[in-house]
Design a protein around this motif. Sequence first.
Motif, PDB file in Angstrom:
ATOM      1  N   ALA A 170       2.584   1.724  -3.356  1.00  0.00           N
ATOM      2  CA  ALA A 170       1.636   2.213  -4.366  1.00  0.00           C
ATOM      3  C   ALA A 170       1.375   3.709  -4.217  1.00  0.00           C
ATOM      4  N   SER A 171       1.505   4.199  -2.994  1.00  0.00           N
ATOM      5  CA  SER A 171       1.282   5.628  -2.755  1.00  0.00           C
ATOM      6  C   SER A 171       2.519   6.477  -3.043  1.00  0.00           C
ATOM      7  N   GLY A 172       3.629   5.815  -3.450  1.00  0.00           N
ATOM      8  CA  GLY A 172       4.827   6.535  -3.811  1.00  0.00           C
ATOM      9  C   GLY A 172       5.887   6.629  -2.735  1.00  0.00           C
ATOM     10  N   GLU A 216       0.834  -1.213   0.000  1.00  0.00           N
ATOM     11  CA  GLU A 216       0.000   0.000   0.000  1.00  0.00           C
ATOM     12  C   GLU A 216       0.866   1.260   0.000  1.00  0.00           C
ATOM     13  N   LEU A 217       1.909   1.263   0.813  1.00  0.00           N
ATOM     14  CA  LEU A 217       2.786   2.433   0.887  1.00  0.00           C
ATOM     15  C   LEU A 217       3.590   2.598  -0.397  1.00  0.00           C
TER      16      LEU A 217
END
Length: 468
Positions: free
Chosen positions: A431-433, A428-429
Motif C-alpha cells: 500500500a505504501s508503494g 502494508e508495504l
Amino acid sequence: MSTLAAPTRRSTRRWLALSILALAQFLVVLDASIVNIALPVLGAQLGMDTAALAWVITAYVLAFGGLLLLGGRLADRYGHRRIFLVGTAGFVATSALAGLSFTSEMLLAARALQGASAALLAPAALALLTHLFPDSGDRTKALGVWGGVAGIGSAAGVLLGGVLTATLGWQSVFFVNVPIGAIVLIAIPLLITPDVATERGKLDIPGSATITGALVAAVGALSAIEQVGFIHPLTLGLAAAAIILGAAFVIIERRTAAPLVPLEVFHHRNLTVGNIVMLLIGAAMVALFFALSVYMQAVLGYDALATGLTQLPLAGALVIVAGVVPAVIPRIGARTTLISSLVILAAGLVWLSFAPADAQFLVHILAPSIVIGIGMGGAFVTTTQLSVDGVEGGESGLAGGLVNTSQQIGGALGLAVLGTVAALRTDELLASGAPAPDATTGGFSWLFLGSAVVALVAALATGFARKN
C-alpha cells in the motif's frame, strides 16, 4: 487405569529397533511437508482450486492433531507395539489410497485417514523408545537420534517433494511411504517383544470424545484464520467449540474413575514445561519452514529442487547437534541446555530476518540457517526428553501423545498467527508503494522476528519454571 508391564528387555537389538522406529517417525514428519511441493500439480490434475488444496493439508492435520491423545491412551491400554503396528499398517494403506486417488473427495478422505493412522503411530513409537531405553543416559542418546530424524524429515520433505513430483508425478509423494512402511511392519515384530497388559479398565469414552472434538475444533479454528481471517463466523464458532469442549473435558476427567488424561500427570513439572516449550517450538518451526520455502521460490526465484537443497545445511546442523546434545545434557543439565539452544535459535532467526529481496544464499542465508539448525537441534531433543522424563511406563503412550499434540497445535498456531502477521506487513508495504519482492520480503522478515520472539518466550518459560 490401564497399565502395561514393560519387560526388562523389550529387545536384544534395541539400537537397531530404534532405527526402525525412527524410520516410522521420519514418515510421519516427512508427510507433513512433502505434499506442499506437489500441491500445484495435484490441483491441476484433480481440478482443485486454492481453497480446496488447503484442505489437502488441513484434513491430515485435523485428524492427526485431534486424535493424538486418544492414540497415546490406546497404546497404553492395548499395547504400544500392537497400536504402533496398527497405526503403521493404516498409514501405509492410506498412503497408497491417496496415491491412487482420482477425485478430490477420495484424496481428502485418504488424507484424513492418514492423519488418524499417524495419531496411533507417533505416540506409540515414542512410548516404545522409552521402554527400550529405561536408563536416562541411553535414553538421552536415543532421543538425540529421534530429534535428528525429525529435523531431517522436516527439511527433506521439501527436497524429496520437488524431486518426486518433477520425475514421477504427484502420486509418488504418497507412494514413497509404502515400501518404507513395509520395512517397518516386517522389522518391528522381529525386534521388539509385545507388551503384556496387566490391567484393563473402561476406556474413557466421554473424555475421548470431548478432547478429540476440542482439539479438532482448535486446529480447525487456527487453520480457518489463514483462510478466512480472525473474525469470520467459522473461526469464531470453531474457537468457541474448542473452549466449551475443552472445559467439558476437564470436568469429565476430574470426575471419572479411569480418565483418558489423568490430570495428575501435569504434576510432573518437567512434562508440563516440556509440552509448553514444544508448543512454542512447533509454532516457530512450522512458520519458519513455510516462510523460508516460499521466500526462496517466490522472491529469490529458486525452483522446488534448489529450494530443498538450500535447506540441507540447516538439516545437517540439526542432525549433528542432535547427536552431540545427549553428551552435553548430563554435564550442564537439561534446562541449561534447552535455554541455550532456544537463545541460539532466536539469534539465528533474527539474523535471517535481515535477508534482503535480492539475497544471495552464501552471503545472506547459509550462516543464519546453520545457527537456526544448531538451536533447533538442541531444543527439540532436550524438550522431548523433558516431556517423557519421570512418566511411569503405563502412561508413556499418553506422554508421547501429549508432546506430539503440543507440537501439532503449536505448528498450526504459529502458521496461523505468524503467517497473518507476515501477510499484514506485506499488504502494508504494498500500500505504501513498495515493489512486490520487497513487500513480500518485509512480511517474511516480521515472521522470522516473530518466530525469534516465540523462541525467547520459550526460553523464559523454561528459566522461570520450577524444577521437579
